[in-house]
Design a protein around this motif. Structure first.
Motif, PDB file in Angstrom:
ATOM      1  N   SER A  58      48.005  29.622  26.279  1.00  0.00           N
ATOM      2  CA  SER A  58      46.786  30.471  26.496  1.00  0.00           C
ATOM      3  C   SER A  58      47.624  31.902  26.231  1.00  0.00           C
ATOM      4  O   SER A  58      48.688  32.117  27.288  1.00  0.00           O
ATOM      5  N   SER A  59      47.189  32.775  25.487  1.00  0.00           N
ATOM      6  CA  SER A  59      47.707  34.088  25.578  1.00  0.00           C
ATOM      7  C   SER A  59      47.181  35.065  26.676  1.00  0.00           C
ATOM      8  O   SER A  59      45.846  34.536  27.078  1.00  0.00           O
ATOM      9  N   VAL A  60      47.445  35.877  27.272  1.00  0.00           N
ATOM     10  CA  VAL A  60      47.179  36.846  28.344  1.00  0.00           C
ATOM     11  C   VAL A  60      46.837  38.400  27.901  1.00  0.00           C
ATOM     12  O   VAL A  60      47.887  38.696  27.566  1.00  0.00           O
ATOM     13  N   ILE A  61      45.922  38.879  28.440  1.00  0.00           N
ATOM     14  CA  ILE A  61      45.598  40.280  28.345  1.00  0.00           C
ATOM     15  C   ILE A  61      45.407  40.612  29.849  1.00  0.00           C
ATOM     16  O   ILE A  61      44.431  40.113  30.531  1.00  0.00           O
ATOM     17  N   LEU A  62      46.259  41.537  30.264  1.00  0.00           N
ATOM     18  CA  LEU A  62      46.175  42.090  31.601  1.00  0.00           C
ATOM     19  C   LEU A  62      45.824  43.607  31.713  1.00  0.00           C
ATOM     20  O   LEU A  62      46.486  44.545  30.698  1.00  0.00           O
ATOM     21  N   CYS A  63      44.598  43.986  32.259  1.00  0.00           N
ATOM     22  CA  CYS A  63      44.358  45.372  32.143  1.00  0.00           C
ATOM     23  C   CYS A  63      44.441  46.157  33.385  1.00  0.00           C
ATOM     24  O   CYS A  63      44.155  47.351  33.636  1.00  0.00           O
ATOM     25  N   GLU A  64      45.223  45.730  34.363  1.00  0.00           N
ATOM     26  CA  GLU A  64      45.309  46.231  35.835  1.00  0.00           C
ATOM     27  C   GLU A  64      44.065  45.925  36.485  1.00  0.00           C
ATOM     28  O   GLU A  64      42.946  45.729  36.044  1.00  0.00           O
ATOM     29  N   HIS A  65      44.197  45.662  37.916  1.00  0.00           N
ATOM     30  CA  HIS A  65      42.885  45.012  38.855  1.00  0.00           C
ATOM     31  C   HIS A  65      41.756  45.849  38.524  1.00  0.00           C
ATOM     32  O   HIS A  65      40.828  45.357  37.999  1.00  0.00           O
ATOM     33  N   SER A  66      41.547  47.241  38.992  1.00  0.00           N
ATOM     34  CA  SER A  66      40.341  47.786  38.994  1.00  0.00           C
ATOM     35  C   SER A  66      39.869  47.971  37.476  1.00  0.00           C
ATOM     36  O   SER A  66      38.708  48.346  37.372  1.00  0.00           O
ATOM     37  N   ASN A  67      40.680  48.311  36.574  1.00  0.00           N
ATOM     38  CA  ASN A  67      40.398  48.559  35.336  1.00  0.00           C
ATOM     39  C   ASN A  67      39.384  47.433  34.643  1.00  0.00           C
ATOM     40  O   ASN A  67      38.408  47.792  33.870  1.00  0.00           O
ATOM     41  N   SER A  68      39.423  46.333  35.167  1.00  0.00           N
ATOM     42  CA  SER A  68      38.857  45.285  34.659  1.00  0.00           C
ATOM     43  C   SER A  68      37.395  45.109  35.304  1.00  0.00           C
ATOM     44  O   SER A  68      36.439  44.496  35.021  1.00  0.00           O
ATOM     45  N   GLU A  69      37.139  45.973  36.197  1.00  0.00           N
ATOM     46  CA  GLU A  69      35.862  45.990  37.143  1.00  0.00           C
ATOM     47  C   GLU A  69      35.021  47.210  37.078  1.00  0.00           C
ATOM     48  O   GLU A  69      34.038  47.373  37.032  1.00  0.00           O
ATOM     49  N   ARG A  70      35.876  48.430  36.940  1.00  0.00           N
ATOM     50  CA  ARG A  70      35.227  49.699  37.131  1.00  0.00           C
ATOM     51  C   ARG A  70      34.057  50.072  36.079  1.00  0.00           C
ATOM     52  O   ARG A  70      33.082  50.627  36.418  1.00  0.00           O
ATOM     53  N   GLY A  71      34.346  49.800  34.800  1.00  0.00           N
ATOM     54  CA  GLY A  71      33.339  49.771  33.753  1.00  0.00           C
ATOM     55  C   GLY A  71      31.793  49.401  34.032  1.00  0.00           C
ATOM     56  O   GLY A  71      30.936  49.706  33.556  1.00  0.00           O
ATOM     57  N   TYR A  72      31.868  48.355  34.807  1.00  0.00           N
ATOM     58  CA  TYR A  72      30.740  47.633  35.169  1.00  0.00           C
ATOM     59  C   TYR A  72      29.864  48.532  36.052  1.00  0.00           C
ATOM     60  O   TYR A  72      28.471  48.271  35.907  1.00  0.00           O
ATOM     61  N   LEU A  73      30.215  49.609  36.597  1.00  0.00           N
ATOM     62  CA  LEU A  73      29.645  50.331  37.729  1.00  0.00           C
ATOM     63  C   LEU A  73      28.445  51.151  36.747  1.00  0.00           C
ATOM     64  O   LEU A  73      27.510  51.461  37.330  1.00  0.00           O
TER      65      LEU A  73
END
Length: 402
Positions: free
Chosen positions: A356-371
């Motif tokens: 599996s390849s992996v993309i990491l965006c930093e913790h809150s960057n993967s959540e903030r746009g949902y707001l």
């Protein structure tokens, strides 16, 4: 599913149940009280006001709990209404943020917000004191002083359909999306299934008697067999088992079986997501999609099978996602690509050597746009209360790539 059969003579067994039924009911009641107390402890922040007019905070909390049910949160989490100003408290402006920092709180004060919805709970570990020396405790004190309610949905938003994880995947051409692990329906209250054989002429009368029990489902499965026998089955709660046993003594029943059952899963609800794409894409294309979706200039990438992996080859057909920290949720999942906020060094090594390849965006960057999506949902849901919902312009991930 464990099957529980009556191995002793049926009537002897049921007589024992009837003799002990008072004790059984007391035990169940005691367990029920413990469950109720635990639930009240976990969701003590939820309002219990119900008589006189107390402002619209309680009504808004009910709306939030319906949209993001507390029962779907992880057991370790702390979600719901965390800070409740004394009544009456009306909410006309709500500020959404991923993390409630001192800077975001000052933004809320300047906006004259009456309520803050913080995706991450600012109160997580138990508080033994509220002092100015701790920045989180200081925020709680200021919230009380400024009469600002604080609510956190956190892992409830992770699990719900069209929540954080579905949003994170929405930028891709998904053919199918499923939770990595499902959540049981919290409203399904039954724990046991009862099945038996009874004479054809007696089953209707038994069903009428059972319908008088509040803890028995009103839906019965009836199958007519040869020799004028009827196979009858239904579901009930644990507290009703003893009563049903006593009732069956009054009928000529055969082969009664009581079996424990599991709660049914809620479709599309659960932890994490895995997507089967409509067509294969390259890792470079996936990175491009993620950066555009999350409005990021940089992400971290680990390629499957080491440095010789071809990032331009269209070899990604499945993507597993977990907003935030994906280490425990993604561990062992078979997918061409992992997309999450953060993983440990050793977990990334395990992922790429397992294909599996992996993309990491930093913790809150993967959540903030949902707001932004949540703002639209809340604006619609709270329209009758005239609540102005806005997203913080100050909230940001603390880590920067330089």
């Amino acid at each position: 599913m464990e099957m529980i059969k009556f191995l002793t003579p049926f009537r002897f067994y049921l007589n024992n149940i009837c003799l002990q039924s008072c004790h059984v009911r007391q035990t169940v009641q005691l367990v029920g009280n413990q469950i109720t107390l635990n639930r009240l402890h976990k969701s003590r922040k939820m309002s219990t006001c119900n008589t006189e007019e107390k402002g619209n905070l309680q009504k808004i909390v009910l709306k939030l709990n319906k949209l993001m049910p507390i029962a779907l949160a992880e057991d370790w989490d702390n979600v719901g209404l965390l800070v409740e100003p004394s009544s009456p408290h009306n909410v006309s402006k709500m500020l959404l943020t991923n993390d409630l920092t001192p800077e975001v709180f000052e933004e809320a004060v300047n906006l004259k917000a009456d309520m803050i919805l913080s995706y991450h709970p600012p109160i997580f570990s138990p508080l033994k004191r509220l002092c100015q020396s701790d920045w989180k405790q200081k925020i709680v004190v200021k919230a009380i002083e400024n009469r600002i309610a604080i609510y956190s949905p956190h892992t409830s938003c992770d699990s719900i359909k069209d929540g954080v994880n579905d949003w994170l995947l929405s930028a891709f051409d998904n053919e199918s999306v499923m939770p990595l692990s499902t959540k049981d329906d919290p409203e399904f209250c039954y724990s046991h299934k009862v099945s038996l054989l009874i004479a054809n002429g007696d089953h209707a009368k038994l069903m009428e008697s059972l319908k008088a029990f509040q803890n028995v489902s009103s839906i019965f499965n009836v199958t007519t067999l040869e020799q004028e026998k009827v196979h009858l089955s239904f579901v009930c709660t644990k507290s009703a088992v003893a009563k049903i046993g006593c009732l069956l003594l009054e009928y000529n029943v055969e082969n009664p079986v009581f079996s424990e059952i599991q709660k049914p899963p809620l479709p599309g609800v659960g932890v994490g997501r895995i997507s089967k794409l409509g067509s294969k894409i390259s890792l470079n294309k996936a990175v491009e999609i993620v950066k555009e979706h999350l409005k990021l200039s940089h992400v971290r990438v680990a390629t499957s099978h080491g440095p010789d992996f071809n990032c331009d080859a269209e070899n990604i057909k499945s993507i597993a996602v977990c907003a935030g920290a994906g280490t425990s949720v993604l561990r062992g999942v078979k997918a061409d690509l992992y997309l999450t906020g953060e993983m440990s060094h050793h977990e990334v090594l395990s992922a790429i050597h397992n294909g599996s390849s992996v993309i990491l965006c930093e913790h809150s960057n993967s959540e903030r746009g949902y707001l932004s999506l949540l703002k639209e949902q809340l604006t619609t849901s709270l329209q009758e209360y005239n609540v102005d919902v806005c997203v913080s312009e100050i909230d940001a991930d603390p880590l920067k790539i330089v």
